[in-house]
Scaffold this motif. Sequence first.
Motif, short mmCIF file in Angstrom:
data_model
loop_
_atom_site.label_atom_id
_atom_site.label_comp_id
_atom_site.label_asym_id
_atom_site.label_seq_id
_atom_site.Cartn_x
_atom_site.Cartn_y
_atom_site.Cartn_z
N ASP A 289 -18.99 26.69 -21.71
CA ASP A 289 -19.84 27.88 -21.84
C ASP A 289 -20.67 28.12 -20.58
O ASP A 289 -20.92 29.26 -20.20
CB ASP A 289 -20.78 27.75 -23.05
CG ASP A 289 -20.04 27.91 -24.37
OD1 ASP A 289 -18.88 28.35 -24.35
OD2 ASP A 289 -20.62 27.57 -25.41
N ASP A 290 -21.09 27.04 -19.95
CA ASP A 290 -21.95 27.17 -18.76
C ASP A 290 -21.17 27.11 -17.45
O ASP A 290 -21.52 27.81 -16.49
CB ASP A 290 -23.00 26.06 -18.75
CG ASP A 290 -24.03 26.21 -19.86
OD1 ASP A 290 -24.30 27.36 -20.26
OD2 ASP A 290 -24.56 25.19 -20.32
N VAL A 291 -20.14 26.29 -17.36
CA VAL A 291 -19.47 26.07 -16.07
C VAL A 291 -18.04 26.60 -16.03
O VAL A 291 -17.40 26.53 -14.98
CB VAL A 291 -19.46 24.57 -15.71
CG1 VAL A 291 -20.87 24.02 -15.70
CG2 VAL A 291 -18.57 23.76 -16.66
N GLY A 292 -17.53 27.15 -17.12
CA GLY A 292 -16.18 27.68 -17.12
C GLY A 292 -15.14 26.59 -17.30
O GLY A 292 -15.45 25.41 -17.48
N ASN A 293 -13.88 27.01 -17.23
CA ASN A 293 -12.77 26.09 -17.46
C ASN A 293 -11.81 26.03 -16.28
O ASN A 293 -11.09 25.06 -16.09
CB ASN A 293 -11.99 26.53 -18.71
CG ASN A 293 -10.91 25.56 -19.09
OD1 ASN A 293 -11.17 24.38 -19.31
ND2 ASN A 293 -9.68 26.04 -19.15
N LYS A 294 -11.82 27.06 -15.44
CA LYS A 294 -10.88 27.15 -14.32
C LYS A 294 -11.32 26.27 -13.15
O LYS A 294 -12.50 26.20 -12.82
CB LYS A 294 -10.79 28.61 -13.85
CG LYS A 294 -9.85 28.86 -12.69
CD LYS A 294 -9.83 30.36 -12.37
CE LYS A 294 -8.93 30.67 -11.20
NZ LYS A 294 -8.89 32.13 -10.91
N THR A 295 -10.36 25.57 -12.55
CA THR A 295 -10.63 24.78 -11.35
C THR A 295 -9.46 24.95 -10.39
O THR A 295 -8.33 24.59 -10.73
CB THR A 295 -10.81 23.28 -11.67
OG1 THR A 295 -11.78 23.12 -12.70
CG2 THR A 295 -11.27 22.54 -10.43
N THR A 296 -9.75 25.48 -9.21
CA THR A 296 -8.72 25.66 -8.19
C THR A 296 -8.69 24.47 -7.24
O THR A 296 -7.62 23.97 -6.90
CB THR A 296 -8.97 26.95 -7.38
OG1 THR A 296 -9.26 28.03 -8.27
CG2 THR A 296 -7.77 27.29 -6.52
N MET A 297 -9.86 24.03 -6.82
CA MET A 297 -9.98 22.88 -5.93
C MET A 297 -11.12 22.00 -6.40
O MET A 297 -12.14 22.50 -6.85
CB MET A 297 -10.25 23.32 -4.48
CG MET A 297 -9.12 24.09 -3.82
SD MET A 297 -9.43 24.33 -2.04
CE MET A 297 -10.56 25.73 -2.07
N ARG A 298 -10.93 20.69 -6.26
CA ARG A 298 -12.00 19.75 -6.57
C ARG A 298 -12.16 18.80 -5.38
O ARG A 298 -11.23 18.10 -5.01
CB ARG A 298 -11.73 18.96 -7.85
CG ARG A 298 -12.91 18.06 -8.24
CD ARG A 298 -12.64 17.30 -9.52
NE ARG A 298 -12.68 18.13 -10.71
CZ ARG A 298 -13.78 18.37 -11.43
NH1 ARG A 298 -14.95 17.86 -11.04
NH2 ARG A 298 -13.73 19.11 -12.52
N PHE A 299 -13.35 18.81 -4.79
CA PHE A 299 -13.65 17.93 -3.67
C PHE A 299 -14.08 16.56 -4.20
O PHE A 299 -14.89 16.48 -5.12
CB PHE A 299 -14.78 18.52 -2.82
CG PHE A 299 -14.37 19.69 -1.96
CD1 PHE A 299 -13.68 20.76 -2.49
CD2 PHE A 299 -14.69 19.72 -0.62
CE1 PHE A 299 -13.29 21.84 -1.70
CE2 PHE A 299 -14.32 20.80 0.18
CZ PHE A 299 -13.62 21.85 -0.37
N PHE A 300 -13.55 15.49 -3.58
CA PHE A 300 -13.93 14.15 -4.03
C PHE A 300 -13.77 13.15 -2.91
O PHE A 300 -13.09 13.40 -1.90
CB PHE A 300 -13.08 13.74 -5.24
CG PHE A 300 -11.69 13.30 -4.88
CD1 PHE A 300 -11.34 11.95 -4.85
CD2 PHE A 300 -10.69 14.23 -4.58
CE1 PHE A 300 -10.06 11.53 -4.52
CE2 PHE A 300 -9.40 13.82 -4.26
CZ PHE A 300 -9.09 12.47 -4.23
N TYR A 301 -14.40 12.00 -3.06
CA TYR A 301 -14.22 10.83 -2.20
C TYR A 301 -14.13 9.63 -3.14
O TYR A 301 -14.33 9.79 -4.36
CB TYR A 301 -15.36 10.72 -1.18
CG TYR A 301 -16.76 10.75 -1.76
CD1 TYR A 301 -17.41 9.56 -2.08
CD2 TYR A 301 -17.41 11.96 -2.01
CE1 TYR A 301 -18.70 9.57 -2.62
CE2 TYR A 301 -18.68 11.98 -2.56
CZ TYR A 301 -19.32 10.79 -2.86
OH TYR A 301 -20.58 10.82 -3.42
#
Length: 336
Positions: free
Chosen positions: A160-172
């Motif tokens: 509800d707050d952050v959505g569901n779609k993710t195109t890119m996720r930055f990580f280390y």
Amino acid sequence: MTERKAWCLSLIPVLFFFISFFTYYCSYAIVQSYAGTSKSVKSHNSLCAGRLTQKKWESLDLNISRRTQLFLKLDDFFWREHLSTLPLPYGIKGSELQLLKVLAVTANCQMPANIENLECRTCVVIGNSFAIKNTSLGGTIDKYDVVIRLNDAPVRGYEDDVGNKTTMRFFYPESASYNPGLNNQPGTLQIFVPFKQQDVLWLKEILYNEKRGRKGFWKPPPQIWLGDFAQIRVLDPHFLHQTAEKLLRIPLSAKGKQIHPTTGMLAVVVALNYCDVVHIAGFGYPNSRNLNDPVHYFDHRTMKSMKNSYHDLSHEAEVLKRLEDSGAIFYLHPHS
């Protein structure tokens, strides 16, 4: 007969009124239906047109050029003509061999064609701040062409707050989720950001199923990574270098405790280079000095945990304000 004729003639204005009213009503309904359609299209087009025609942030000296080559690739083996003189995170000196092995497995350095070929790319960077909690922005966030998320921030249970779609996720390594599929869509690109040589070693060991090293990390990284290797991209250190030197103006090499850009600030700079429209949400930390204030929208960490951080959060907040004032970025929710 004369009376009947007069009576019929008296009905003509009434009949004319009803015909006019019916014609007006139908015309109005048709116009409104088209207006509603054009309004939504115009909203998207005007969003792009504003970004393409008003480059107010050029004075920020970021040399932004809608650069589409975001990731390291095998065929040019990073700056073959201009060898890097800096080690990670701002260059690749000393990590060339390990990166070569990593890129031999993660050979794909491209963005999906449906995004790469867009005439105008609308992007939103979702930070992990508590500021996004209870904003109900989920539906709005999912409408952007590119949705960038950070580290291991969850989506499930917070849609509800952050959505569901993710195109890119930055990580280390320290911020990696052992199972990226839990909070990402199947096609999500996993953008690896190496801050140190041990980070590249960790990824190589994961890719080649070698014995994992445990030294050199401020937090134990996952020893098992269940993500799709084909979705991994290694971010070009150029962008971290640009973030530190051009935007934050922090020393690239300093004695003592080294300050580095946050993953969120880096993602904003990448978006500014790649996208035509850059909006952000979930950025900002509490202004109060209460160390018990929550930091993230998804856990119980407080500002106390950020006390010895390797980031200058107040300085980054000032820079984000400068980007906002210049028109480079736009916040989706109220912020301080």
